[in-house]
Design a protein around this motif. Structure first.
Motif, PDB file in Angstrom:
ATOM      1  N   THR A 139       5.876  12.377   6.353  1.00 54.97           N
ATOM      2  CA  THR A 139       4.704  13.119   6.584  1.00 54.97           C
ATOM      3  C   THR A 139       4.725  14.445   7.191  1.00 54.97           C
ATOM      4  O   THR A 139       4.631  15.621   6.737  1.00 54.97           O
ATOM      5  CB  THR A 139       3.213  12.460   7.315  1.00 54.97           C
ATOM      6  N   LEU A 140       5.508  14.176   8.818  1.00 54.36           N
ATOM      7  CA  LEU A 140       6.355  15.505   9.076  1.00 54.36           C
ATOM      8  C   LEU A 140       6.829  16.660   7.801  1.00 54.36           C
ATOM      9  O   LEU A 140       7.515  17.690   8.529  1.00 54.36           O
ATOM     10  CB  LEU A 140       6.476  14.897  10.488  1.00 54.36           C
ATOM     11  N   ALA A 141       7.880  15.401   7.258  1.00 53.88           N
ATOM     12  CA  ALA A 141       8.737  16.758   6.384  1.00 53.88           C
ATOM     13  C   ALA A 141       8.081  17.423   5.405  1.00 53.88           C
ATOM     14  O   ALA A 141       8.673  18.583   5.516  1.00 53.88           O
ATOM     15  CB  ALA A 141      10.147  15.257   5.854  1.00 53.88           C
ATOM     16  N   ILE A 142       7.456  16.986   5.400  1.00 53.92           N
ATOM     17  CA  ILE A 142       5.950  17.457   4.211  1.00 53.92           C
ATOM     18  C   ILE A 142       6.033  18.913   4.642  1.00 53.92           C
ATOM     19  O   ILE A 142       5.493  19.737   4.240  1.00 53.92           O
ATOM     20  CB  ILE A 142       5.257  16.903   3.410  1.00 53.92           C
ATOM     21  N   LEU A 143       5.450  18.650   5.630  1.00 52.66           N
ATOM     22  CA  LEU A 143       4.964  20.252   6.456  1.00 52.66           C
ATOM     23  C   LEU A 143       5.489  20.242   7.291  1.00 52.66           C
ATOM     24  O   LEU A 143       5.509  22.058   8.742  1.00 52.66           O
ATOM     25  CB  LEU A 143       4.082  19.796   7.863  1.00 52.66           C
ATOM     26  N   GLN A 144       6.595  21.057   6.787  1.00 48.06           N
ATOM     27  CA  GLN A 144       7.787  21.778   7.069  1.00 48.06           C
ATOM     28  C   GLN A 144       7.339  23.553   6.225  1.00 48.06           C
ATOM     29  O   GLN A 144       7.244  22.930   4.999  1.00 48.06           O
ATOM     30  CB  GLN A 144       9.302  21.706   6.666  1.00 48.06           C
ATOM     31  N   PRO A 145       7.436  23.976   6.833  1.00 46.60           N
ATOM     32  CA  PRO A 145       7.171  25.766   6.237  1.00 46.60           C
ATOM     33  C   PRO A 145       8.423  25.963   5.303  1.00 46.60           C
ATOM     34  O   PRO A 145       7.369  26.225   4.204  1.00 46.60           O
ATOM     35  CB  PRO A 145       8.147  26.807   7.114  1.00 46.60           C
ATOM     36  N   SER A 146       9.761  24.991   4.921  1.00 44.12           N
ATOM     37  CA  SER A 146      10.393  25.044   4.046  1.00 44.12           C
ATOM     38  C   SER A 146       9.822  25.144   2.485  1.00 44.12           C
ATOM     39  O   SER A 146       9.968  25.009   1.859  1.00 44.12           O
ATOM     40  CB  SER A 146      11.768  24.468   4.356  1.00 44.12           C
ATOM     41  N   LYS A 152       0.687  -1.122  -0.378  1.00 43.03           N
ATOM     42  CA  LYS A 152      -0.115   0.011   0.065  1.00 43.03           C
ATOM     43  C   LYS A 152       1.053   1.204   0.118  1.00 43.03           C
ATOM     44  O   LYS A 152       2.154   1.531   0.309  1.00 43.03           O
ATOM     45  CB  LYS A 152      -0.910  -0.097   1.305  1.00 43.03           C
ATOM     46  N   PHE A 153       0.198   2.480  -0.757  1.00 43.37           N
ATOM     47  CA  PHE A 153       1.437   3.462  -1.123  1.00 43.37           C
ATOM     48  C   PHE A 153       0.949   4.333   0.169  1.00 43.37           C
ATOM     49  O   PHE A 153      -0.284   4.195   1.552  1.00 43.37           O
ATOM     50  CB  PHE A 153      -0.106   3.983  -1.618  1.00 43.37           C
ATOM     51  N   GLY A 154       1.209   5.184   0.553  1.00 42.49           N
ATOM     52  CA  GLY A 154       1.603   6.014   1.862  1.00 42.49           C
ATOM     53  C   GLY A 154       2.918   6.678   2.573  1.00 42.49           C
ATOM     54  O   GLY A 154       3.850   6.061   2.251  1.00 42.49           O
ATOM     55  N   LEU A 155       3.132   7.398   3.579  1.00 45.20           N
ATOM     56  CA  LEU A 155       3.964   8.595   3.788  1.00 45.20           C
ATOM     57  C   LEU A 155       4.192   7.784   5.353  1.00 45.20           C
ATOM     58  O   LEU A 155       3.323   6.965   5.465  1.00 45.20           O
ATOM     59  CB  LEU A 155       3.924  10.199   3.853  1.00 45.20           C
ATOM     60  N   SER A 156       5.523   7.666   5.566  1.00 48.35           N
ATOM     61  CA  SER A 156       5.697   7.346   7.240  1.00 48.35           C
ATOM     62  C   SER A 156       5.651   8.614   8.120  1.00 48.35           C
ATOM     63  O   SER A 156       5.365   9.449   7.737  1.00 48.35           O
ATOM     64  CB  SER A 156       7.450   7.424   6.836  1.00 48.35           C
ATOM     65  N   ASP A 157       5.052   8.697   8.999  1.00 46.78           N
ATOM     66  CA  ASP A 157       5.013   9.743   9.912  1.00 46.78           C
ATOM     67  C   ASP A 157       6.647  10.729   9.915  1.00 46.78           C
ATOM     68  O   ASP A 157       6.333  11.835   9.489  1.00 46.78           O
ATOM     69  CB  ASP A 157       5.049   9.309  11.277  1.00 46.78           C
ATOM     70  N   GLU A 158       7.342  10.089   9.274  1.00 44.27           N
ATOM     71  CA  GLU A 158       8.656  11.003   9.475  1.00 44.27           C
ATOM     72  C   GLU A 158       8.884  12.059   8.063  1.00 44.27           C
ATOM     73  O   GLU A 158       9.145  13.805   8.140  1.00 44.27           O
ATOM     74  CB  GLU A 158      10.263  10.075   8.977  1.00 44.27           C
TER      75      GLU A 158
END
Ligand SMILES: *Cc1c(COP(=O)(O)O)cnc(C)c1O
Length: 227
Positions: free
Chosen positions: A133-140, A125-131
């Motif tokens: 996910t959090l990396a995409i949510l960085q302001p940068s 199954k597709f999908g991001l790991s928790d880490e």
């Protein structure tokens, strides 16, 4: 064709009484006549997992339908749904988020997205790991994609009869959702939607805090992929 769509839908909604979760009718592989039956029974949120199928159905059906992309999405196909898609549930890479941003800009809109998190045991199954996910949510990252907003998370549980395991997986997604709600402060991130639960596991998903359930076979009948 299964003509019991209206009856199935009404029976299913009765089971949901007391829950405020949005019901997304997953109409993949089903003909527009089946979607119309659901529409006439009041259904407005429909989920599809293939770009071409969604785009074709969209031109044939009423314009107040809210189209949810729930399947794996290739970056080069985003352009076909960008003008009308209501919510993309299946963002599973930064590359895809950037492609959505680019096409949203061209379409003159901001497209709401959910990040798809890998919560199942299965590797397929597709999908991001928790880490991730959090990396995409960085302001940068977020500051560089002004034409997308993040409205929540999506996940699929392992296909199993083990209810405790399903509960654990949905519970994990809910915990990540709450953590992001607390820790991420960005004008285009608002943790509103937790998309989890399908025909077989929606009841557990609702117990665990789902706000959107994606239900196909319980409404439209079994899918037949062999034509
Ligand atoms: C097909 C599908 C569903 C609906 O599955 P049912 O078991 O028919 O309810 C939900 N979510 C996704 C991502 C799907 O691909």
């Amino acid at each position: 064709m299964d003509m019991a769509v209206k009856e199935n839908l009404e029976a299913f909604k009765k089971k949901l009484a007391g829950s405020s979760a949005t019901l997304i009718a997953v109409s993949k592989t089903k003909p527009v006549e089946a979607l119309l039956q659901a529409y006439e029974a009041g259904q407005r949120d429909f989920g599809e997992n293939k770009v071409q199928e969604m785009a074709e159905k969209q031109t044939q059906l009423p314009s107040d339908i809210r189209w949810h992309m729930i399947g794996h999405l290739q970056s080069n196909k985003v352009k076909y749904i960008a003008p009308f898609v209501h919510l993309i549930h299946s963002v599973d890479s930064e590359k895809l988020l950037r492609a959505i941003d680019k096409e949203a800009k061209k379409a003159g809109r901001v497209i709401p997205c959910l990040l798809q998190v890998h919560i199942a045991e299965e590797e397929t199954k597709f999908g991001l790991s928790d880490e991730e996910t959090l990396a995409i949510l960085q302001p940068s990252v977020l500051d560089s994609v002004p034409s997308v907003s993040i409205a929540g998370l999506m996940g699929m549980s392992t296909l199993t009869d083990n209810k405790a395991q399903i509960k654990k997986e949905f519970g994990h997604l809910k915990a990540l959702f709450e953590r992001i709600k607390k820790e991420v402060n960005h004008p285009r991130v608002e943790m509103k939607e937790l998309s989890m639960g399908m025909s077989g596991d929606y009841a557990i998903a609702i117990e665990e805090g789902s706000t959107m359930i994606r239900v196909g076979s319980a409404i439209f009948g079994e899918r037949n992929y062999v034509h």
